[in-house]
Design an enzyme around this catalytic site. Structure first.
Site, short mmCIF file in Angstrom:
data_model
loop_
_atom_site.label_atom_id
_atom_site.label_comp_id
_atom_site.label_asym_id
_atom_site.label_seq_id
_atom_site.Cartn_x
_atom_site.Cartn_y
_atom_site.Cartn_z
N HIS A 74 0.85 -1.20 0.00
CA HIS A 74 0.00 0.00 0.00
C HIS A 74 0.88 1.25 0.00
CE1 HIS A 74 0.35 -0.78 4.51
NE2 HIS A 74 0.92 0.41 4.35
P1 TYD Z 1 -2.69 -3.33 7.29
O1 TYD Z 1 -2.41 -1.90 7.16
O2 TYD Z 1 -3.39 -4.00 6.16
O3 TYD Z 1 -1.36 -4.10 7.61
P2 TYD Z 1 -0.18 -4.43 6.58
O4 TYD Z 1 -0.21 -3.40 5.52
O5 TYD Z 1 1.06 -4.39 7.41
O6 TYD Z 1 -0.41 -5.81 6.06
O7 TYD Z 1 -3.50 -3.52 8.63
C1 TYD Z 1 -4.09 -4.75 8.99
C2 TYD Z 1 -5.36 -4.46 9.74
O8 TYD Z 1 -5.09 -3.74 10.94
C3 TYD Z 1 -6.34 -3.63 8.93
O9 TYD Z 1 -7.62 -4.18 9.09
C4 TYD Z 1 -6.30 -2.29 9.59
C5 TYD Z 1 -5.87 -2.57 11.01
N1 TYD Z 1 -5.05 -1.48 11.55
C6 TYD Z 1 -5.59 -0.67 12.51
O10 TYD Z 1 -6.74 -0.77 12.89
N2 TYD Z 1 -4.80 0.34 13.04
C7 TYD Z 1 -3.52 0.50 12.66
O11 TYD Z 1 -2.85 1.40 13.16
C8 TYD Z 1 -2.99 -0.37 11.64
C9 TYD Z 1 -1.59 -0.19 11.16
C10 TYD Z 1 -3.79 -1.35 11.13
#
Ligand code: TYD
Length: 378
Positions: free
Chosen positions: A288
């Site tokens: 992302h």
């Molecule tokens: P995501 O950003 O998809 O993690 P990565 O990119 O590392 O794989 O986040 C995974 C899940 O966690 C998503 O449903 C959003 C939630 N999340 C939060 O609620 N708060 C946060 O600060 C972060 C980073 C993620």
């Protein structure tokens, strides 16, 4: 209009006076030509009432439609457009006033129509002359002047960078409306129109952007700068490797201690901290980009590869020691690969969690990137 008056009162008013003189000359020329070629008698005294209304309408249109907006800096295309708007609006408003006051029969429509046509030509020419005259009159600063656009996280650092380049920052435009009135004695604005008025009337030389991804620069500012022929210069960086302070004890059994201190080590206010644990080797996460969020990534335990992509170039930074931090600006596509099981990724973020500021589709990221680059290069 209020903004233009606030920042360039005398110069703005001088243009109103110049416009009135142009209208007077245009009427006179139109009247003389008409009288020479027409068989119908028409005294100038008959023309005076309508001429006085024209003068009043001229000022009203200027103030209501702000047709002198950025007049000190505007390019010929914008000058023609605004002057045309001014003339058309003046003509319509005058016709409306004469129609409602039933004075339509007492003046020569031909003289009025031609007066507006001459006025259009005169205004364009005189504006060009008058602004170059005022520019020559104005005292030039010894050092180049700039408006700094930044976020609260990077503004102090941006000020220092511009000071190093011997640029005087006259005003700061903050990306988010933070209700801050000044930073290090430099006034802060959070409104694009106000920033454009300052650039115009204070005759700033540059707009410098620091610590903000260029794609987050508001389109209105880019357009205003293009119209005023002001260069937007990026003093930004996409990512930066930081050495996080680490204290190692002579006796290895005590391990090592690594620490970060708020504003001293991290040029943004930390709004969120999260960490990813219990991981297996070859785990891949991320995929992302962020529109606003700045981050500092570090790996206190293990080895993690951070793959970065700005839409043009790709690079990989390996976080393999606790004292190595990676600061990421918004607008970078990233994914992380865990090279060892149990590796821990820690992230300090400048923004609260907001799914709306994520871009999770790569094609969307490329389109977003392209759109922003086109704006900035216009
Ligand atoms: P995501 O950003 O998809 O993690 P990565 O990119 O590392 O794989 O986040 C995974 C899940 O966690 C998503 O449903 C959003 C939630 N999340 C939060 O609620 N708060 C946060 O600060 C972060 C980073 C993620």
């Amino acid at each position: 209009m209020i903004l233009e008056l606030r920042y360039g009162k005398l110069r703005y008013i001088s243009f109103i006076i110049v416009d009135q003189i142009c209208l007077y000359i245009a009427n006179l020329v139109s009247y003389i030509i008409y009288v020479r070629h027409s068989q119908v008698p028409y005294n100038f005294s008959e023309h005076i009432p309508v001429f006085l209304i024209m003068l009043a309408v001229d000022v009203e249109v200027t103030l209501i439609f702000n047709t002198l907006q950025r007049v000190m800096r505007r390019r010929i295309r914008y000058e023609l457009r605004e002057t045309l708007i001014h003339i058309v609006c003046s003509f319509l408003l005058l016709s409306f006033i004469l129609f409602t006051t039933k004075q339509g029969a007492d003046y020569s429509r031909v003289v009025v129509s031609f007066a507006y046509a001459y006025d259009f030509i005169l205004l364009v020419l005189v504006h060009i002359f008058w602004r170059s005259f005022l520019r020559k009159l104005g005292k030039k600063n010894e050092r180049p002047t700039a408006l700094l656009m930044s976020s609260d996280a990077f503004v102090e650092e941006g000020l220092q960078e511009l000071e190093k380049s011997q640029v005087d920052v006259k005003c700061i435009l903050l990306l988010l409306n933070l209700e801050i009135k000044e930073i290090s004695g430099v006034p802060v604005v959070s409104d694009i129109d106000e920033a454009a008025a300052i650039i115009c009337w204070e005759r700033l030389d540059h707009v410098n952007i620091y610590g903000i991804d260029r794609r987050t620069v508001p389109e209105a500012l880019t357009i205003a700068c293009a119209e005023m022929k002001i260069r937007i210069e990026m003093v930004d960086f996409k990512y930066r490797i930081l050495n996080v302070k680490t204290i190692r004890n002579k006796d290895a059994k005590y391990g090592s201690l690594t620490f970060l201190e708020g504003k001293r080590d991290i040029p943004f206010s930390i709004r969120r901290v999260y960490w990813i644990t219990e991981t297996e080797a070859n785990l891949q996460r991320g995929f992302h980009a962020h529109k606003q969020n700045c981050q500092l990534l570090f790996c206190p335990h293990g080895v993690i590869d951070i793959n970065l992509d700005d839409g043009e170039e790709k690079t990989t930074v390996t976080l393999d020691e606790p004292g190595k931090g990676l600061m990421l600006m918004p607008g970078l596509w990233r994914d992380m690969v865990w090279k060892q099981s149990g590796s821990v990724l820690c992230v300090l973020a400048s923004e609260y969690y907001d799914e709306g500021e994520y871009i999770r589709n790569y094609d969307e990221f490329l389109a977003y990137y392209k759109k922003r680059v086109n704006w900035i290069q216009r």
